[in-house]
Design a protein around this motif. Structure first.
Motif, short mmCIF file in Angstrom:
data_model
loop_
_atom_site.label_atom_id
_atom_site.label_comp_id
_atom_site.label_asym_id
_atom_site.label_seq_id
_atom_site.Cartn_x
_atom_site.Cartn_y
_atom_site.Cartn_z
N THR A 368 -9.69 -2.71 2.01
CA THR A 368 -9.62 -1.46 1.56
C THR A 368 -8.32 -1.16 0.92
O THR A 368 -8.00 -0.53 -0.14
CB THR A 368 -9.92 -0.19 2.55
OG1 THR A 368 -11.24 -0.55 3.07
CG2 THR A 368 -9.84 1.20 2.00
N LEU A 369 -6.95 -1.63 1.78
CA LEU A 369 -5.81 -1.24 1.39
C LEU A 369 -5.66 -1.97 -0.05
O LEU A 369 -4.76 -1.30 -0.84
CB LEU A 369 -4.93 -1.75 2.31
CG LEU A 369 -4.79 -0.82 3.74
CD1 LEU A 369 -3.90 -1.10 4.46
CD2 LEU A 369 -4.86 0.76 3.35
N THR A 373 -4.84 -0.43 -3.60
CA THR A 373 -3.27 -0.68 -4.16
C THR A 373 -3.61 -1.26 -5.70
O THR A 373 -3.00 -0.62 -6.52
CB THR A 373 -2.62 -1.86 -3.41
OG1 THR A 373 -2.52 -1.23 -2.17
CG2 THR A 373 -1.31 -2.12 -4.18
N THR A 433 2.83 1.20 -3.59
CA THR A 433 1.71 1.84 -3.07
C THR A 433 1.48 0.90 -1.87
O THR A 433 0.93 1.25 -0.89
CB THR A 433 0.50 1.70 -4.05
OG1 THR A 433 0.81 2.60 -5.10
CG2 THR A 433 -1.00 2.27 -3.58
N PHE A 437 1.03 1.90 2.32
CA PHE A 437 -0.15 1.59 3.30
C PHE A 437 0.54 0.78 4.47
O PHE A 437 0.17 1.02 5.57
CB PHE A 437 -1.04 0.83 2.65
CG PHE A 437 -1.82 1.69 1.76
CD1 PHE A 437 -2.58 2.94 2.31
CD2 PHE A 437 -2.07 1.39 0.30
CE1 PHE A 437 -3.29 3.87 1.36
CE2 PHE A 437 -3.14 2.24 -0.31
CZ PHE A 437 -3.40 3.48 -0.02
N MET A 440 2.32 3.05 6.94
CA MET A 440 1.53 3.88 7.65
C MET A 440 0.87 2.97 8.78
O MET A 440 1.02 3.40 9.91
CB MET A 440 0.25 4.21 6.73
CG MET A 440 0.87 5.34 5.63
SD MET A 440 1.06 6.74 6.11
CE MET A 440 -0.64 7.42 6.27
#
Length: 729
Positions: A368-369, A373, A433, A437, A440
């Protein structure tokens, strides 16, 4: 047969009766972490594949493999035992009444006015002070360092984020500097970064120690505090995250804790900036007046550090320290109730570390990341920036033409600077981007869960679960990934992890991938990007398996790691990391890539007689690259312009795109040749900065081996990819 920690069932408790291991260093490390005879331990969970396990000891969670757990003897907990009264004031410590006679903390502390100067040994007036921030992992060391100095060190929620010593002046305190040291559990250093901290304290001899601890885990944290006090160096104790303790209904009796320890104790919150100014007043005072801790501790701390004491003696000393700490905690700590955050964390862990959900959750998160991105957020921002650069280049070209600037100068500005540097700058949103992630994941504490879940899988290829974190850093940039490998306690694991780092596709290569995706694989961005990342990982796994197969008597290093609590990523930490990475990217773009673009344009535009050429095949660049071009002909990449772009990629991977733009390489490629070009760029030698980092960690020989081996392996894989593509397309 004695029951061991390995035999406990999930949720079951026991009392440690003995501690044995395959090596004395590991045994001492386990003792320092609180696995001492008489301590209560509970098995919390096991990883999805059954190993490693997570235990609860002294109020915090620790992971270790079942192999290490098998050496820890367990007895049944006593029934009907009565805990000591939490308000007990009994202690055997020697309390210095001269330093803390009035011992009052109105508000956030006494602001230094009760320190006695009559029994101190003051330093010369205006003498410089050198302080050191020392603490266990995830205690807030680097955050405090950044607050005191205004620096921007990397802050994370994973053991081993700080791997080097950083030193800077303290704002508002003249002639005072502070050093940020890597996290350390005890002065009996176990890993490389812990040795850095121990050696700094013992050899550099700072004027004072800022001991920062997590107030949520006082019992675990005070072990290092006791060892530091035994050294007799002036120090003060910063109780970080005290706001979290009080918000959950708990508290710590600061006056009593200060009295029992014999050093200034100040509650602070680095995230909110509370109490730090007062703490520094205390710290600079005890350092200036050389006020040593009132606590005398154990007399043979020096022999402990030198390793002169025997195994039984060390176990006894560790047990005595924890017994003393337990008395302190009973007298000073009012335990908080279970917080809502803790309940939510447990629910999250049921999915992210669950037996059947952990690995699928990890794959979903990472895919998903990447999709967000390259296909959604990063791609949208990239198109906006690219359009702006194109418009600006056209206007600058028109302006130069209006000024009747020489044609070669206009070409230099438009083709080399805007075509080279501008093309790389357009990929900045995608890189930022990705780092957003990754930061995070790190700041939340999920990185440690990834290590826990992946340990058994990585062990099968000769690595440790802790290797996953440096490797994940490598997806952002190989340089911090190589440096993060210092946190691995095993020299063999460090070397194996660093040698696999180039297979983790760094963010600099995103510019290359995006260039080819836009031109040859439109509409398949996420699929192509994920395929490239997976290919790099699979090739790295194959190399690791070969290395493990060749290794004789391979024994995996122990997997002993603290499991940090989940925390919401702080905007300041994430923002600082993004700013740092943006700054790094811009510096590379306007230094290395800027110069590389100009050099490539110059070599392409002039002959060896420095005549301006209209046909670039007659240029100096064509002659130089033409020597290597035959080596790439079997890959379908035998043109000198393609080879030139690959050579420039050694300086910085982004330079591949800028060089291709300057030389108009895109028109030379087809789908058949784009595939081997992508594979070669994925796998060939890392950039100069990463190679230098490898050289610093492993030596010149291994750095040279990485460069040669990666190029040979990249050529072979690219050739296979070219053959397959020609058969399919």
């Amino acid at each position: 047969m004695e029951k061991t920690l390995k035999d406990l069932r999930i949720g079951e408790k026991g009392i440690i009766s003995s501690v044995e291991s395959s090596g004395e260093a590991l045994r001492r490390h386990l003792l320092d972490l609180g696995l001492v005879p008489g301590a209560e331990v509970q098995l919390v969970k096991a990883a999805p594949m059954g190993d490693p396990i997570e235990i609860l000891i002294h109020g915090y969670e620790l992971t270790l493999r079942r192999h290490e757990a098998a050496g820890i003897g367990i007895s049944e907990p006593a029934t009907g035992s009565v805990q000591a009264d939490s308000t007990s004031k009994d202690t055997d410590s020697d309390y210095n009444f001269y330093l803390h006679e009035h011992n009052s903390h109105p508000g956030l502390g006494e602001s230094g006015k009760y320190h006695s100067k009559d029994h101190a040994d003051p330093m010369p007036k205006n003498a410089p002070l050198r302080l050191a921030i020392v603490g266990q992992h995830n205690s807030g060391k680097t955050a405090l360092f950044n607050y005191l100095t205004g620096e921007s060190g990397h802050v994370g929620n994973f053991p081993g984020v700080t791997v080097e010593v950083a030193e800077a002046p303290v704002k508002g305190h003249a002639n005072t500097t502070v050093a940020d040291l890597p996290g350390i559990y005890s002065l009996q250093a176990y890993s490389e970064e812990e040795k850095i901290t121990r050696d700094f304290i013992l050899k550099e001899k700072p004027n004072g120690i800022i001991n920062i601890i997590d107030a949520n885990h006082l019992e675990r944290s005070l072990y290092l505090t006791v060892q530091l006090m035994e050294l007799g160096i002036p120090m003060a104790l910063a109780l970080n995250m005290m706001d979290e303790v009080t918000n959950s209904g708990g508290t710590i009796r600061i006056n009593e804790l200060e009295k029992l320890l014999g050093i200034p104790v100040v509650p602070i919150s680095v995230n909110k900036g509370n109490g730090i100014s007062e703490f520094m007043d205390h710290m600079t005072h005890v350092a200036t007046y050389r006020e040593k801790p009132a606590f005398k501790g154990l007399d043979n701390a020096g022999s402990i550090l030198s390793g002169a004491d025997g195994a039984d003696t060390y176990a006894r000393l560790a047990t005595e320290r924890y017994n003393f700490i337990e008395q302190i905690c009973r007298a000073t700590v009012i335990k908080p109730r279970e917080t809502k955050k803790g309940v939510i964390s447990q629910k999250i862990d049921r999915i992210l570390t669950g037996r059947w959900t952990a690995i699928p959750a990890f794959l979903v998160i990472m895919c998903t990341l990447i999709w967000l991105t390259v296909d959604v957020i990063g791609a949208w921002l990239q198109r906006i920036l690219d359009g702006g650069i194109t418009v600006l280049a056209a206007k600058v070209g028109s302006l130069l033409a209006g000024w009747e600037v020489a044609g070669w100068m206009r070409r230099l500005v438009v083709e080399a600077i805007f075509g080279g540097v501008g093309s790389v700058l357009s990929f900045l949103p995608i890189v930022i981007t990705l780092f957003f992630f990754l930061s995070m994941l790190e700041d939340s504490g999920y990185m440690a869960r990834i290590a826990f879940v992946s340990d058994k899988m990585l062990r099968r290829i000769g690595l440790s679960g802790r290797s996953i974190v440096p490797l994940l850093f490598g997806f952002g940039c190989s340089v911090p990934g190589v440096m993060a490998a210092r946190t691995l306690p095993s020299a063999r694991d460090r070397k194996a992890t660093i040698l696999l780092m180039p297979f983790m596709s760094c963010s600099a290569k995103i510019a290359i991938y995006t260039f080819f995706i836009v031109n040859f694989f439109p509409g398949h961005a996420a699929a192509v990007m994920i395929s490239l990342y997976l290919l790099g990982i699979l090739v790295g796994i194959a190399v690791a398996l070969v290395r493990k197969w060749r290794a004789k008597n391979y024994q995996p290093a122990p997997f002993v790691m603290e499991m940090p609590v989940y925390r919401l990523p702080r905007a300041a930490n994430v923002g600082q990391l993004l700013w740092d990475k943006t700054n790094d990217f811009l510096q590379i773009s306007f230094t290395v890539i800027f110069l590389a673009s100009i050099v490539v344009w110059f070599l392409q535009s002039f002959s060896f007689r420095f005549d301006f050429v209209t046909d670039s095949s007659e240029s100096m660049l064509a002659a130089i690259a033409g020597v290597l071009a035959p080596l790439f002909k079997p890959l379908g990449l035998g043109d000198w312009r393609i080879v030139t772009s690959l050579i420039c990629g050694f300086m910085a991977k982004e330079s591949v795109v800028s060089t291709m733009e300057v030389l108009s390489v895109g028109s030379l490629l087809t789908v058949q040749t784009a595939v081997p070009m992508l594979i070669f760029c994925l796998l060939y030698t890392p950039c100069v900065a990463a190679t230098a980092a490898i050289r610093r960690e492993l030596g010149r020989g291994w750095a040279a081996f990485v460069v040669v081996f990666q190029c040979l392996l990249a050529w072979l894989c690219a050739w296979i990819g070219y053959m397959i593509t020609c058969l399919i397309v």
